[in-house]
Structure formats: structure tokens, C-alpha cells
Design an enzyme around this catalytic site. Structure first.
Site, PDB file in Angstrom:
ATOM      1  N   GLU A 160       0.822  -1.218   0.000  1.00 26.60           N
ATOM      2  CA  GLU A 160       0.000   0.000   0.000  1.00 26.60           C
ATOM      3  C   GLU A 160       0.853   1.265   0.000  1.00 26.60           C
ATOM      4  O   GLU A 160       1.671   1.474   0.886  1.00 26.60           O
ATOM      5  CB  GLU A 160      -0.906  -0.001   1.251  1.00 26.60           C
ATOM      6  CG  GLU A 160      -1.791   1.234   1.358  1.00 26.60           C
ATOM      7  CD  GLU A 160      -2.636   1.248   2.633  1.00 26.60           C
ATOM      8  OE1 GLU A 160      -2.513   0.311   3.460  1.00 26.60           O
ATOM      9  OE2 GLU A 160      -3.413   2.207   2.810  1.00 26.60           O
ATOM     10  N   HIS A 217      -5.000   8.327  -0.099  1.00 24.21           N
ATOM     11  CA  HIS A 217      -3.552   8.420  -0.217  1.00 24.21           C
ATOM     12  C   HIS A 217      -3.071   9.056  -1.515  1.00 24.21           C
ATOM     13  O   HIS A 217      -1.974   8.773  -1.985  1.00 24.21           O
ATOM     14  CB  HIS A 217      -2.924   7.029  -0.081  1.00 24.21           C
ATOM     15  CG  HIS A 217      -2.959   6.512   1.323  1.00 24.21           C
ATOM     16  ND1 HIS A 217      -2.312   5.374   1.719  1.00 24.21           N
ATOM     17  CD2 HIS A 217      -3.565   6.988   2.438  1.00 24.21           C
ATOM     18  CE1 HIS A 217      -2.518   5.156   2.998  1.00 24.21           C
ATOM     19  NE2 HIS A 217      -3.284   6.114   3.461  1.00 24.21           N
ATOM     20  N   ASP A 236      -6.233  15.135   5.758  1.00 27.55           N
ATOM     21  CA  ASP A 236      -6.352  13.913   6.546  1.00 27.55           C
ATOM     22  C   ASP A 236      -7.014  12.857   5.665  1.00 27.55           C
ATOM     23  O   ASP A 236      -7.841  13.171   4.818  1.00 27.55           O
ATOM     24  CB  ASP A 236      -7.189  14.174   7.804  1.00 27.55           C
ATOM     25  CG  ASP A 236      -7.089  13.001   8.761  1.00 27.55           C
ATOM     26  OD1 ASP A 236      -6.093  12.246   8.668  1.00 27.55           O
ATOM     27  OD2 ASP A 236      -8.003  12.813   9.577  1.00 27.55           O
ATOM     28  N   ASP A 267      -8.488   9.630   6.610  1.00 25.97           N
ATOM     29  CA  ASP A 267      -9.220   8.470   7.115  1.00 25.97           C
ATOM     30  C   ASP A 267     -10.588   8.751   7.702  1.00 25.97           C
ATOM     31  O   ASP A 267     -10.960   8.192   8.723  1.00 25.97           O
ATOM     32  CB  ASP A 267      -8.356   7.730   8.145  1.00 25.97           C
ATOM     33  CG  ASP A 267      -7.173   7.069   7.473  1.00 25.97           C
ATOM     34  OD1 ASP A 267      -7.396   6.121   6.713  1.00 25.97           O
ATOM     35  OD2 ASP A 267      -6.034   7.516   7.684  1.00 25.97           O
TER      36      ASP A 267
HETATM   37  C1  RNT Z   1      -2.207   4.384   6.727  1.00 26.97           C
HETATM   38  C2  RNT Z   1      -2.735   3.304   5.864  1.00 26.97           C
HETATM   39  C3  RNT Z   1      -2.988   1.989   6.562  1.00 26.97           C
HETATM   40  C4  RNT Z   1      -3.599   2.173   7.927  1.00 26.97           C
HETATM   41  C5  RNT Z   1      -4.055   0.903   8.570  1.00 26.97           C
HETATM   42  C6  RNT Z   1      -4.319   1.067  10.022  1.00 26.97           C
HETATM   43  O1  RNT Z   1      -2.164   5.589   6.120  1.00 26.97           O
HETATM   44  O2  RNT Z   1      -3.891   3.710   5.215  1.00 26.97           O
HETATM   45  O3  RNT Z   1      -3.738   1.169   5.765  1.00 26.97           O
HETATM   46  O4  RNT Z   1      -4.661   3.071   7.916  1.00 26.97           O
HETATM   47  O5  RNT Z   1      -3.171  -0.087   8.290  1.00 26.97           O
HETATM   48 ZN    ZN Z   2      -5.040   2.240   4.119  1.00 28.33          ZN
END
Ligand code: RNT
Ligand code: ZN
Length: 427
Positions: free
Chosen positions: A234, A270, A302, A304
Site C-alpha cells: 500500500e 492516499h 487527513d 481516514d
Molecule cells: C495508513 C494506511 C494503513 C492504515 C491501517 C491502520 O495511512 O492507510 O492502511 O490506515 O493499516
Molecule cells: Zn489504508
């Protein structure tokens, strides 16, 4: 769980509305019944970390938060133990239509009194999770935890300049793959996703060495097949504290995934705010067989926030349906909000993704594509506008009804009752 009274009261009207809606969808060549069936059958991997604000269950790491992914807020009722997370999620799952998986982080190991460091965790530390998942019929996914640990405090893990630190994290990730393999053995394929926080705050001079080291570390981790483990990587654009340079950038992981035959993970939070993941699928999926998505929602800087049924999520799902790659995507969620009821966050976010999948499956794509191919642009726009007017809500309500979960915002009462009876008592 929906009360019988509440469901019965609305059953008839929901079914009638659906029958009428079905006719309207049929008029544009869409089978609403089939869309409901497909949407409910797609597994969505719900993340454990919304239940406790990414704190995890290791006593040792309490208070350490690195990697720019701190949850903010102090709404009462966060889960404090594995049992509480499991119980809370069962309540949430009873309010979410369709098939679910569950996604764990390594920091949710249950080691009892014993302190077990990340490089030494074993399948048995996840025995309670596995047992629970089996009973509930959830497949399990997994994530190594490269944050909230003394050896991640410098902001570097797999790309750290100190070989000993890198080796610790390589061992951690290898242990995680073995844990994912143990899940896969009992429950079928398990996605094991690597995200690291590594980066630099300002004016990075050497952008090369950390990336060379990351290639080496990843190769060491992924050396050797693990039956049933779906390895994923990721990327991220930046995090708080590493604004200037992220070792695992998008290009880095895109090409790493391609060259090593692993799965690429797109987290919707992201990328640049105007960049569209939906647009990327038809490029990357020419070359990559599988994609993992972390459905999330960025707000300014941000990444999330709780997922909503918004343009971005709809576009992603539409693109997956249009490209017939819905089944080549591992659908999972990634958000954490500590400022609201956590069960509510799970329910809103998971329902939103399910809703977007259904919405996409109800699009009259062949008609639209036909108009486009024939160069009838205005007709295409007219049809697109028309498809937004079709009675989607009636189909969604029906999907909830057939799945046995509350229709509309009916689930809020269940959330409130649980908050009063259980969550309010947590200190
Ligand atoms: C962090 C990533 C990752 C986390 C999790 C907790 O920026 O998105 O996936 O949010 O692993
Ligand atoms: Zn993530």
C-alpha cells in the site's frame, strides 16, 4: 438486530416500492433483482481498528502513536479488549447488509499477560479471532503493524538505515504472513497488506537509499510462497511528520507489485485530492490481475474519515462494474473516527460502500456505452442524468429488507440502545 415490529411495519411498502422501481430499471435494460443479489454477495472486509481507534491490544505499546495515523476524538465507548471489539462488531454486522470479512492488524494479538514482541507473534496469539471468525462465517485478512512501536519511533521501519531495525521489521512481516497462512488454511485466502510509515519531514537529500533498502526488505519478506496468502503493498502520498518524502510512494509500489507479482493496494485517501482512483483502474488493471482497495475518505490533509456514499466512492464502484473487474478487487475499508459512536462509524461506512456497489450495478451501462460509441454525446449525457433519477433508494431499501437488517436510518435506534446499555458503562 431489527425488531420484528419495525420490519413488519414497512415490509409491504418496501416491496411495493421495489416492484415499481424494478419496472423503471427494466425499461433501461437493468435487472434490479440481479443487482441486489450481486451487491449483497460481494465480500467487504471490515477493519478491526475502527472499534478501538487503532489502539490495538498490546499493553506495551499504549500511548505510542507514530506514522501519522492518529485517531482523534474522545467519544465514550471505545472497545478495550478483543472481546469488546468482537461484541461491538457483531452489533454493527447485524445492521449491515451483505457478506462481510474481517481485517485484523498484528497489534490486535492477544498474548494474555505475556509481552510478545512483534517479531515473535504467532498464529496462536490470534486463536480467539480465528475461532470467532469461523463461528461467524467471516474470512480473515491481516496487516503487519509498522507503527506504534519503539522501533518505529524514528519514522523509518523497513527502510531504516540500521540493518538490525530493518531485520526486526522483516521478521515481523514474515511472522504476519505465517499468521495469514494459518487463517487461510481454515477460512480460505487471506489478504496480507503491507503499509509502512517510512518517510522524511523536510528537504530530503537522499531519496535513493531508503528506496533501495525497501526493495531489499520487501524481497526478503516475500521470499517463498505461503499457501493462501494474498500479499499486497500500500502506497501513500504523505503523512503528518513525513510531508516531504514517502519511501513507499505510488510509483514505487506500482512497479514493485508488477515486477514481483503481488497485489497493489489503493487507499482512497492516499492521493492528491483531485486524483481519481476510479480513473486508474483501467490503466493498472491492464497489467495487474488483482487490486486491493482501502475505501476511505480524505478531508483536506487527513485521509481516514468515515466512508460516505459520495461521488468518489460511486465513481470507483462504477468503474469496477463498467470494467467487469468487481471480482478482481478485494474490497476493504480503512477509516477511524474516535469522535463519534464507533459502531455507527462502522455501519455508516460499510453500508455506504455496499450502497455504492449496488448503485453501480444498477447503471444502464450498455445503453450509455452504445450512445458513446455512436458519437451521440448529448444522448449519453441525457441517459446519465436519467440514471441518477431512477429510484435507487427503493432498491436499496429492498436489499436491506432481504438481508434482514434495518431499512433506512432505522439502525440508529439499535446503535443508541447498545450505547445506552453497554458502551456508556465503559470508562
Ligand atoms: C495508513 C494506511 C494503513 C492504515 C491501517 C491502520 O495511512 O492507510 O492502511 O490506515 O493499516
Ligand atoms: Zn489504508
Amino acid at each position: 438486530m431489527p425488531t420484528a415490529a419495525r420490519t413488519q411495519r414497512t415490509d409491504k411498502t418496501i416491496e411495493t416500492a421495489f416492484r415499481l422501481a424494478k419496472e423503471q430499471f427494466a425499461a433501461v435494460g437493468v435487472k434490479a433483482d440481479l443487482a441486489v443479489k450481486l451487491a449483497l454477495g460481494l465480500p467487504i472486509s471490515a477493519h478491526c481498528w475502527q472499534g478501538d481507534d487503532v489502539k490495538g491490544l498490546e499493553t506495551k505499546s499504549a500511548g505510542l502513536s507514530t506514522g501519522g495515523i492518529q485517531a482523534t476524538g474522545n467519544y465514550p465507548g471505545a472497545a478495550r479488549t478483543g472481546d469488546e471489539i468482537r461484541r461491538d462488531f457483531e452489533v454493527a454486522a447485524g445492521l449491515i447488509p451483505g457478506k462481510l470479512r474481517f481485517n485484523l492488524h498484528a497489534s490486535y494479538a492477544e498474548t494474555g499477560e505475556k509481552v510478545v514482541d512483534r517479531d515473535a507473534i504467532q498464529p496462536r496469539h490470534f486463536a480467539a479471532w480465528l475461532q470467532w471468525a469461523k463461528e461467524r462465517g467471516y474470512g480473515l485478512d491481516f496487516n503487519p503493524t509498522f507503527f506504534a512501536h519503539p522501533l518505529a519511533e524514528s519514522g523509518m521501519t523497513l527502510a531504516h538505515q540500521d540493518k538490525a531495525v530493518r531485520e526486526f521489521w522483516v521478521e515481523h512481516a514474515r511472522a504476519c504472513r505465517r499468521i495469514a497462512r494459518s487463517f487461510a488454511k481454515e477460512l480460505g485466502p487471506s489478504v496480507c497488506n503491507i503499509w509502512i510509515p517510512d518517510g522524511m519531514k523536510d528537504s530530503t537529500v537522499d531519496r535513493w537509499s531508503p528506496r533501495e533498502r525497501l526493495v531489499e526488505s520487501l524481497d526478503a519478506i516475500l521470499d517463498g510462497k505461503m499457501a493462501g496468502v494474498v500479499d499486497a503493498v500500500e502506497s501513500k502520498l504523505f503523512g503528518i511528520g513525513c510531508e516531504d518524502y514517502t519511501v513507499g510512494s505510488h510509483e514505487f509500489y506500482l512497479l514493485y507489485a508488477l515486477s514481483r507479482g503481488v497485489v497493489l493496494c489503493y487507499d482512497l485517501g492516499h492521493f492528491h485530492p483531485t486524483e481519481s482512483i476510479a480513473d486508474k483502474l483501467s490503466s493498472t488493471m491492464q497489467f495487474l490481475d488483482r487490486i486491493l482497495v482501502h475505501v476511505s475518505r480524505g478531508v483536506r490533509w487527513d485521509s481516514d474519515h468515515v466512508v460516505l456514499f459520495n461521488d468518489e466512492v460511486r465513481a470507483l464502484c462504477q468503474e469496477a462494474v463498467r470494467g467487469k473487474v468487481v471480482n478482481r478487487i478485494y474490497w476493504s475499508l480503512d477509516f477511524f473516527d474516535a469522535s463519534i459512536n464507533r459502531i455507527g462509524a462502522w455501519v455508516v461506512g460499510t453500508r455506504a460502500l455496499r450502497k455504492a456497489l449496488l448503485y453501480a450495478l444498477l447503471e444502464p451501462t450498455p445503453l450509455l456505452a452504445k450512445a458513446e460509441a455512436a458519437g451521440r454525446g448529448a444522448e449519453k449525457l441525457a441517459l446519465l442524468e436519467r440514471s441518477k433519477e431512477l429510484p435507487f433508494g427503493a432498491v436499496w431499501d429492498y436489499a436491506c429488507l432481504t438481508a434482514g437488517v434495518p431499512v433506512g436510518a432505522g439502525w440508529v435506534a439499535d446503535m443508541n440502545a447498545y450505547e445506552k446499555a453497554v458502551l456508556a458503562g465503559r470508562k
